[in-house]
Design a protein around this motif. Structure first.
Motif, PDB file in Angstrom:
ATOM      1  N   ILE A 104      -5.915  -5.632 -77.292  1.00 52.39           N
ATOM      2  CA  ILE A 104      -6.130  -4.615 -76.447  1.00 52.39           C
ATOM      3  C   ILE A 104      -5.023  -3.521 -76.122  1.00 52.39           C
ATOM      4  CG2 ILE A 104      -8.686  -5.476 -74.924  1.00 52.39           C
ATOM      5  CD1 ILE A 104      -6.026  -5.488 -72.829  1.00 52.39           C
ATOM      6  N   SER A 105      -5.499  -2.289 -76.484  1.00 54.33           N
ATOM      7  CA  SER A 105      -4.074  -1.053 -76.825  1.00 54.33           C
ATOM      8  C   SER A 105      -3.514  -0.671 -75.404  1.00 54.33           C
ATOM      9  CB  SER A 105      -4.816  -0.149 -77.818  1.00 54.33           C
ATOM     10  OG  SER A 105      -5.763   0.418 -77.577  1.00 54.33           O
ATOM     11  N   ALA A 106      -4.330  -1.001 -74.557  1.00 51.28           N
ATOM     12  CA  ALA A 106      -4.081  -0.174 -73.060  1.00 51.28           C
ATOM     13  C   ALA A 106      -4.174  -1.317 -72.382  1.00 51.28           C
ATOM     14  CB  ALA A 106      -4.605   1.554 -72.630  1.00 51.28           C
ATOM     15  N   LEU A 107      -4.159  -0.806 -70.239  1.00 52.62           N
ATOM     16  CA  LEU A 107      -4.039  -1.395 -69.518  1.00 52.62           C
ATOM     17  C   LEU A 107      -3.809   0.057 -68.408  1.00 52.62           C
ATOM     18  CD1 LEU A 107      -1.700  -4.505 -69.756  1.00 52.62           C
ATOM     19  CD2 LEU A 107      -3.936  -4.276 -70.337  1.00 52.62           C
ATOM     20  N   PRO A 108      -4.974  -0.434 -67.334  1.00 56.45           N
ATOM     21  CA  PRO A 108      -5.107   0.144 -65.857  1.00 56.45           C
ATOM     22  C   PRO A 108      -3.939  -0.175 -65.365  1.00 56.45           C
ATOM     23  CG  PRO A 108      -7.601  -0.179 -66.852  1.00 56.45           C
ATOM     24  CD  PRO A 108      -6.843  -0.696 -67.558  1.00 56.45           C
ATOM     25  N   VAL A 109      -3.637   0.327 -65.011  1.00 59.12           N
ATOM     26  CA  VAL A 109      -1.889   0.657 -63.598  1.00 59.12           C
ATOM     27  C   VAL A 109      -2.308   0.634 -62.630  1.00 59.12           C
ATOM     28  CG1 VAL A 109       0.090  -0.008 -62.782  1.00 59.12           C
ATOM     29  CG2 VAL A 109      -0.329   0.528 -64.746  1.00 59.12           C
ATOM     30  N   VAL A 110      -2.716  -1.041 -61.612  1.00 62.78           N
ATOM     31  CA  VAL A 110      -3.894  -1.173 -60.259  1.00 62.78           C
ATOM     32  C   VAL A 110      -2.679  -1.398 -59.207  1.00 62.78           C
ATOM     33  CG1 VAL A 110      -6.191  -1.338 -61.708  1.00 62.78           C
ATOM     34  CG2 VAL A 110      -4.277  -3.224 -60.646  1.00 62.78           C
TER      35      VAL A 110
END
Ligand SMILES: C[S@@+](CC[C@H](N)C(=O)[O-])C[C@H]1O[C@@H](n2cnc3c(N)ncnc32)[C@H](O)[C@@H]1O
Lengths: 131, 131
Positions: A104-110
Motif C-alpha cells: 500500500i502507499s499510505a497509512l492514516p496516522v491515528v
C-alpha cells in the motif's frame, strides 16, 4: 590510529515529522463526491471516518476499481475496512515496512483513541531520500 | 585513539536497481479498459505509448478526475502529456527529487530512444528505508 572518518549518525525520524493533514470523508459520501475531493485537494487517499473513528479508507485506486466494476454508490461500498495505520511516534522505517508488507502507499496516522490525526504516504517517505 | 565506529558507507543506488516493469497502454485505450488494467495488474500508473514512443501517462488519480468530470472516452482525453521521466543510470535521490518537485508519485524509466523500460514509484523508493 583512526582509519574511519566520522559520519553523522543517521537520525531516527518519526512519522509525526513527515505526516501531512488528512482529508477525511464519511461512509455516506458518494463515489463521485470522493473523486471530486481527491482532485480538489490533490490527494490519492481519503480515510473514512464515522463518529470520529476510522472505519475505512478510499484511494484513487478504489475509484478506478469502481469504474472497472461499475459501482457508483457510496464510498461505504468500495472502501477498504481493515485499515493499516501508523502511530505518530513510530519510526518512519516501521511505516515504510508496513507499506511494503501490505503493498500500500499510505497509512492514516491515528492517536490512542483511533482518531485520524494525519496521513503518511510513500511520497512523504521518498522525500527523505532528498537531502 | 579511534572514537568513531565504522559505518558502512551509504551506497549510491540507481533507478535501474529499484525500477519495476511498466504496464503500458495506448492513447486509444478506453478509460474503462485502463481502469480494468490498473486493477488487474495492481498498479496506479500506466505510461501511454504510441509507435513505441512515450506520449503520456494515466494514473488512478486521472481516473478519479475522469469520474469527477464525467469524461469517459479514451485515455488520450485524460492523460498527462508532458511526462517527467527517469533514466536507468540516475541515482534514486534524483528521481525522488523530481517526484517531490512535481508532486507526482511515479516516473516512467526511458532509454536513450525514449522507449519505456520500466517504472519507478514512490513506493519503490520508500522501500529503501526498510533495511
Ligand atoms: C499532480 S499528481 C497529484 C496527486 C499525487 N501527488 C500523485 O502523484 O498521484 C496527479 C497528476 O500527475 C500526473 N503525473 C503522474 N506521474 C507523472 C509523471 N511522471 N509526469 C507527468 N505527470 C505525471 C498524473 O497524470 C495526474 O494527472
Amino acid at each position: 590510529e583512526c582509519n574511519f572518518k566520522p559520519m553523522r549518525q543517521r537520525e531516527v525520524k518519526f512519522v509525526r515529522s513527515v505526516m501531512t493533514p488528512a482529508i477525511t470523508i464519511e461512509p455516506e459520501t458518494s463515489v463521485d463526491e470522493a473523486s471530486r475531493i481527491m482532485i480538489q485537494k490533490g490527494v490519492n487517499h481519503l480515510p473514512v471516518v464515522k463518529d470520529g473513528r476510522l472505519v475505512g479508507i478510499v484511494t484513487s485506486w478504489d475509484i478506478a476499481k469502481a469504474v472497472a466494476t461499475k459501482k457508483t454508490g457510496n464510498v461505504a461500498e468500495i472502501m477498504t475496512r481493515k485499515v493499516i495505520t501508523a502511530l505518530p511516534d513510530e519510526p518512519v522505517e516501521i511505516a515504510a515496512r508496513k507499506m511494503e508488507k501490505h503493498n500500500i502507499s499510505a497509512l492514516p496516522v491515528v492517536d490512542a483513541k483511533q482518531r485520524v490525526i494525519g496521513m503518511v504516504t510513500s511520497e512523504d517517505l521518498s522525500k527523505l531520500l532528498v537531502r
